[in-house]
Design a protein around this motif. Structure first.
Motif, mmCIF file in Angstrom:
data_model
loop_
_atom_site.group_PDB
_atom_site.id
_atom_site.type_symbol
_atom_site.label_atom_id
_atom_site.label_comp_id
_atom_site.label_asym_id
_atom_site.label_seq_id
_atom_site.Cartn_x
_atom_site.Cartn_y
_atom_site.Cartn_z
ATOM 1 N N SER A 86 -30.878 -6.497 18.897
ATOM 2 C CA SER A 86 -31.573 -6.459 17.612
ATOM 3 C C SER A 86 -31.154 -7.631 16.742
ATOM 4 N N GLY A 87 -32.027 -7.953 15.779
ATOM 5 C CA GLY A 87 -31.745 -9.017 14.828
ATOM 6 C C GLY A 87 -32.956 -9.282 13.968
ATOM 7 N N GLU A 88 -32.743 -9.565 12.693
ATOM 8 C CA GLU A 88 -33.818 -9.887 11.757
ATOM 9 C C GLU A 88 -34.882 -8.795 11.717
ATOM 10 N N ASN A 89 -34.429 -7.531 11.696
ATOM 11 C CA ASN A 89 -35.326 -6.375 11.611
ATOM 12 C C ASN A 89 -36.266 -6.257 12.804
ATOM 13 N N LYS A 90 -35.898 -6.879 13.923
ATOM 14 C CA LYS A 90 -36.685 -6.794 15.145
ATOM 15 C C LYS A 90 -35.766 -6.470 16.317
ATOM 16 N N PHE A 91 -36.392 -6.101 17.432
ATOM 17 C CA PHE A 91 -35.664 -5.895 18.678
ATOM 18 C C PHE A 91 -36.160 -6.927 19.683
ATOM 19 N N PHE A 92 -35.224 -7.510 20.413
ATOM 20 C CA PHE A 92 -35.544 -8.583 21.345
ATOM 21 C C PHE A 92 -35.130 -8.175 22.757
ATOM 22 N N VAL A 93 -35.932 -8.613 23.725
ATOM 23 C CA VAL A 93 -35.640 -8.334 25.122
ATOM 24 C C VAL A 93 -35.232 -9.642 25.796
ATOM 25 N N ASP A 126 -40.570 -14.701 25.019
ATOM 26 C CA ASP A 126 -40.303 -14.332 23.625
ATOM 27 C C ASP A 126 -40.801 -12.931 23.279
ATOM 28 N N LEU A 127 -40.403 -11.944 24.069
ATOM 29 C CA LEU A 127 -40.828 -10.572 23.802
ATOM 30 C C LEU A 127 -39.966 -9.950 22.716
ATOM 31 N N SER A 128 -40.603 -9.430 21.676
ATOM 32 C CA SER A 128 -39.902 -8.717 20.611
ATOM 33 C C SER A 128 -40.826 -7.635 20.085
ATOM 34 N N PHE A 129 -40.266 -6.651 19.385
ATOM 35 C CA PHE A 129 -41.081 -5.581 18.828
ATOM 36 C C PHE A 129 -40.391 -5.012 17.600
ATOM 37 N N GLU A 130 -41.166 -4.294 16.797
ATOM 38 C CA GLU A 130 -40.658 -3.651 15.595
ATOM 39 C C GLU A 130 -40.985 -2.165 15.636
ATOM 40 N N LEU A 131 -40.167 -1.355 14.970
ATOM 41 C CA LEU A 131 -40.395 0.079 14.840
ATOM 42 C C LEU A 131 -40.330 0.453 13.364
ATOM 43 N N ASP A 132 -40.760 1.679 13.039
ATOM 44 C CA ASP A 132 -40.606 2.151 11.673
ATOM 45 C C ASP A 132 -39.120 2.306 11.359
ATOM 46 N N SER A 133 -38.789 2.467 10.095
ATOM 47 C CA SER A 133 -37.391 2.426 9.665
ATOM 48 C C SER A 133 -36.539 3.517 10.311
ATOM 49 N N THR A 134 -37.096 4.734 10.426
ATOM 50 C CA THR A 134 -36.322 5.832 11.018
ATOM 51 C C THR A 134 -36.026 5.569 12.483
ATOM 52 N N SER A 135 -37.057 5.167 13.234
ATOM 53 C CA SER A 135 -36.874 4.902 14.660
ATOM 54 C C SER A 135 -36.017 3.665 14.884
ATOM 55 N N SER A 136 -36.156 2.659 14.008
ATOM 56 C CA SER A 136 -35.330 1.455 14.126
ATOM 57 C C SER A 136 -33.855 1.793 13.995
ATOM 58 N N ALA A 137 -33.533 2.661 13.029
ATOM 59 C CA ALA A 137 -32.137 3.058 12.837
ATOM 60 C C ALA A 137 -31.612 3.796 14.059
ATOM 61 N N SER A 138 -32.458 4.663 14.644
ATOM 62 C CA SER A 138 -32.038 5.418 15.827
ATOM 63 C C SER A 138 -31.832 4.496 17.021
ATOM 64 N N LEU A 139 -32.758 3.558 17.217
ATOM 65 C CA LEU A 139 -32.633 2.647 18.349
ATOM 66 C C LEU A 139 -31.476 1.679 18.157
ATOM 67 N N ALA A 140 -31.267 1.225 16.921
ATOM 68 C CA ALA A 140 -30.170 0.295 16.647
ATOM 69 C C ALA A 140 -28.822 0.909 17.010
ATOM 70 N N HIS A 141 -28.724 2.235 16.887
ATOM 71 C CA HIS A 141 -27.486 2.929 17.236
ATOM 72 C C HIS A 141 -27.187 2.820 18.728
ATOM 73 N N LEU A 142 -28.229 2.590 19.549
ATOM 74 C CA LEU A 142 -28.058 2.531 21.000
ATOM 75 C C LEU A 142 -27.828 1.114 21.515
ATOM 76 N N ILE A 143 -28.033 0.133 20.649
ATOM 77 C CA ILE A 143 -27.925 -1.273 21.035
ATOM 78 C C ILE A 143 -26.469 -1.638 21.319
ATOM 79 N N PRO A 144 -26.186 -2.479 22.335
ATOM 80 C CA PRO A 144 -27.163 -3.049 23.260
ATOM 81 C C PRO A 144 -27.551 -2.069 24.369
ATOM 82 N N ILE A 145 -28.798 -2.187 24.818
ATOM 83 C CA ILE A 145 -29.281 -1.426 25.964
ATOM 84 C C ILE A 145 -29.336 -2.380 27.151
ATOM 85 N N LYS A 146 -28.658 -2.021 28.220
ATOM 86 C CA LYS A 146 -28.592 -2.885 29.399
ATOM 87 C C LYS A 146 -29.287 -2.209 30.572
#
Length: 332
Positions: free
Chosen positions: A39-46, A74-94
């Motif tokens: 994650s970075g800059e309010n986005k998620f990057f693969v 350059d694949l990236s995506f955004e989620l709503d604030s609630t889901s972003s917070a939940s996914l950010a807790h799991l970062i990094p995903i390998k």
């Protein structure tokens, strides 16, 4: 009747990750090396590193799906604030995928377990025409945020369908009917008749007996102004909330091994936290109702890439235990 607003809840982010992972794998990355979601800059990057053989197989998949080859960049995506917070807790995903021209198997880790509950999923019988089956600590929120049920009914569901053993969600049939199933020995389904629906008549509740099983029907007005009879019943230790009378009958038959199949049908650990199985059999087409339900919008405006890819997928299975996960994506 007071309505519950639609919102995308964080618990469902793991399902989003599973489905979006499909899009990642089919539009971005699939290899024997390492895929990292950061994650970075309010986005998620693969980020990915493809082996030569896997790159060739991936290119073949993209070609078959008519997806541009440059979608791998350059694949990236955004989620709503609630889901972003939940996914950010799991970062990094390998993720460590292995790719062929018709399937992608993968395994990997998340930095933290998304669930604190210790569960013991069981194999159950579900209708043969199901498209999606999920076992998780909480799938009730997914149901109530996609259907504007009366607040009193939602409160009753939260008080009676929140066991510590987990919940099953089954979506099946051409009209994407669904059922929420929990394992519970004691519940008073007749208490449904005490629910007050302010803008409906006293005849909104009734009971019906079929094959020695009592079905409890609640007639409600949907967000589209249509009358719907959500239905409840108990069969041995399984308690079911179904989207309609017909859906309840079909689930009741499947639990008795009539026109049914197993979920999960794949191997899983007895203490898994999350299980998902998506199927789209050869020669069949996903219904618009299914696309509408999982994307929360009309299929005409839903993500066209999601529709295209899901309709070319034959099967997805996904299992999560603590911080480790694995799965398989098979194409038609």
């Amino acid at each position: 009747m007071k309505l519950i607003p639609k919102k995308f809840l964080g618990f469902w982010v793991i399902v989003v990750v599973a489905i979006i992972s499909l899009v990642f794998f089919l539009t971005k990355d699939a290899n024997k090396s390492l895929i990292t979601i950061a994650s970075g800059e309010n986005k998620f990057f693969v980020n990915f590193d493809l082996k030569t053989k896997d790159q060739k197989n991936l290119s073949k998949i993209l070609e078959n799906l008519q997806i541009p080859q440059n979608s791998q960049e350059d694949l990236s995506f955004e989620l709503d604030s609630t889901s972003s917070a939940s996914l950010a807790h799991l970062i990094p995903i390998k993720v460590n995928p292995i790719i062929s021209t018709k399937s992608i198997s993968f395994s990997g880790t998340v930095s933290h377990s998304p669930f604190i509950e210790k569960l013991s999923p069981k194999r159950i019988k579900v209708p043969q025409d199901f498209n999606l089956a999920v076992f998780a600590p909480n799938v009730l929120d997914f149901v109530t945020t996609r259907n504007l049920y009366p607040e009193n009914l939602v409160n009753w569901l939260k008080n009676n369908f929140s066991p510590t053993s987990g919940q099953y969600l089954i979506i099946f049939g051409k009209n994407a009917q669904f059922a929420l199933i929990v394992e519970k020995t004691e519940i008073d389904l007749s208490s449904l008749k005490s629910i007050e629906l302010s803008d409906q008549s006293e005849t909104s509740y009734k009971e019906e007996v079929r094959a020695d099983t009592i079905f409890y029907l609640m007639n409600i007005i949907s967000s589209e102004g249509k009358s719907e009879a959500v239905t409840f019943f108990q069969q041995e230790n399984w308690v079911v909330f179904a989207s309609s009378r017909e859906a309840a009958f079909k689930i009741a038959d499947s639990l008795q091994s009539k026109n049914s199949t197993d979920f999960p049908s794949f191997n899983f650990d007895s203490d898994s936290n999350f299980l998902l199985f998506f199927t789209n059999k050869q020669g069949e087409q996903l219904s618009e109702s299914f696309i509408n339900l999982i994307s929360r919008q009309n299929s005409g405006i839903a993500n066209p890439n999601l529709q295209k890819i899901l309709r070319e997928v034959e099967e997805i299975n996904f299992a999560l235990k603590a911080t480790r996960f694995s799965g398989l994506i098979s194409l038609k």
